[in-house]
Design an enzyme around this catalytic site. Sequence first.
Site, mmCIF file in Angstrom:
data_model
loop_
_atom_site.group_PDB
_atom_site.id
_atom_site.type_symbol
_atom_site.label_atom_id
_atom_site.label_comp_id
_atom_site.label_asym_id
_atom_site.label_seq_id
_atom_site.Cartn_x
_atom_site.Cartn_y
_atom_site.Cartn_z
ATOM 1 N N ARG A 159 77.113 3.851 72.077
ATOM 2 C CA ARG A 159 77.849 3.808 73.348
ATOM 3 C C ARG A 159 79.117 2.994 73.171
ATOM 4 N NH1 ARG A 159 76.462 0.167 76.528
ATOM 5 N NH2 ARG A 159 74.226 0.569 76.525
ATOM 6 N N TYR A 173 94.460 18.676 90.604
ATOM 7 C CA TYR A 173 93.186 19.291 90.255
ATOM 8 C C TYR A 173 92.158 18.987 91.344
ATOM 9 C CZ TYR A 173 88.959 20.335 87.656
ATOM 10 O OH TYR A 173 87.746 20.835 87.259
ATOM 11 N N ASP A 179 98.158 12.823 84.389
ATOM 12 C CA ASP A 179 97.178 13.796 83.894
ATOM 13 C C ASP A 179 97.994 14.839 83.111
ATOM 14 O OD1 ASP A 179 95.493 15.992 83.558
ATOM 15 O OD2 ASP A 179 94.475 15.708 85.471
ATOM 16 N N LYS A 181 90.253 21.419 77.952
ATOM 17 C CA LYS A 181 91.241 22.489 78.060
ATOM 18 C C LYS A 181 91.986 22.669 76.735
ATOM 19 C CE LYS A 181 89.599 22.149 82.195
ATOM 20 N NZ LYS A 181 90.231 21.407 83.273
HETATM 21 C C1 LIG Z 1 89.794 20.432 84.241
HETATM 22 C C2 LIG Z 1 90.723 19.412 84.710
HETATM 23 C C3 LIG Z 1 90.292 18.112 85.004
HETATM 24 C C4 LIG Z 1 88.820 17.707 84.933
HETATM 25 O O1 LIG Z 1 88.345 17.745 83.639
HETATM 26 P P1 LIG Z 1 86.812 18.092 83.238
HETATM 27 O O2 LIG Z 1 86.841 18.054 81.770
HETATM 28 O O3 LIG Z 1 86.514 19.431 83.810
HETATM 29 O O4 LIG Z 1 85.975 17.022 83.857
HETATM 30 C C5 LIG Z 1 91.231 17.187 85.395
HETATM 31 N N1 LIG Z 1 92.534 17.512 85.503
HETATM 32 C C6 LIG Z 1 92.981 18.760 85.248
HETATM 33 C C7 LIG Z 1 94.440 19.041 85.369
HETATM 34 C C8 LIG Z 1 92.104 19.744 84.840
HETATM 35 O O5 LIG Z 1 92.563 20.970 84.602
#
Ligand SMILES: *Cc1c(COP(=O)(O)O)cnc(C)c1O
Length: 381
Positions: free
Chosen positions: A47, A99, A171, A196
Amino acid sequence: MKFNTKTIHGGQENTDPAYGAVMPPIYQTSTYSQTTPGAHKGFEYSRSANPTRTALENSLASIENGKYGLAFGSGLAAIDAILKLFKPGDEIISTNDLYGGSYRLFTSIFKDFGIKFHFIGMENANDIENYINENTKLIWTETPTNPMMNIIDIEAVSKIAKKHKILLAVDNTFATAYLQQPLDLGADIVMHSATKYLGGHSDVVMGSVVVKDEELAEKLYFIQNASGAIAGPMDSFLVLRGIKTLHLRMKRHSENGRAVAEFLNSHPKVEKVYWPGFEDHPNHEIAKKQMKDFGGMVSFTTKENSMKDAVKFVENVKVFTLAESLGGVESLAGHPASMTHASIPKEEREKTGVVDSLIRLSVGIEDEEDLIGDLKQALRS
Ligand SMILES: *Cc1c(COP(=O)(O)O)cnc(C)c1O
């Protein structure tokens, strides 16, 4: 080191001191032997740290031009860890076009812990100042935004954040470090859903955070260990492997994204295409300034603004797959109003343009002709 070398070698010196494996091994272990209490080779319990995760975290820090990387069990776990930097009474200013899961985390979890959120449009960075007071601790932004493809001027926002001594978090999921490097533009924290583009093959769920500042990194490592939402070794290996082709994939995503955006823009059934590469996109100049290219995300509305037509379109695509998520090698089509953004109230989402006919495409790296042929047949029906 240049970016295209960093994706492959950045932070990867000596990742396997045992045998010199070129790829860091998957250290599928929870614990590490000690010779006497406290004497170990840098790892005690997975962890706190795991060699495969550390290899990935170093790679993440390298490609983002940061110093410290952290990998979490999902993008939302990464955001959750960032928000745990704050206390009841603190205020956060967030972009209103974000998001859906981030919005849900902010308003359904952290609001109840006494953090106050302001959701505002940030296309004009100066608007942010109206919401700043002595309790403001963080500006949260996403650019290009999801799914409206708005562009926020990171450098301009970072100047405001610095002036008021507020942290700025970006982000960077849509753009990735290939297209834009928020830390270089003045952001303090860059966050990713590594699920992604970083992973890039739709086979893992993961999140990441990268910072430059040591004190901030220590707080985040403390939260990562104390709350425990870490990325596992197998997933770390997969994302590390994904990052090695990030530059090639993003180049191709951007080429196909352009082709798809231009095709849709000239199609008689299409009302509007949202893609920052168009000269008439409201923040095209900023996109050109802060991004290397425009990426593979394209949203559009059809002339008949009905839920039924949009749903029919996403049902009829064949090369594109109807699915949540984005950023994989395969092309995906989604209907934000009923999928990714269903957790945002209708009035709230329509204010930002997420109408019933909006369709979001994650353009993959298949052959351009097949992608356009598919869109053509789906629009016909
Ligand atoms: C998918 C996504 C998230 C969340 O991520 P997860 O891996 O699904 O928890 C946050 N911000 C954006 C822009 C995303 O496309």
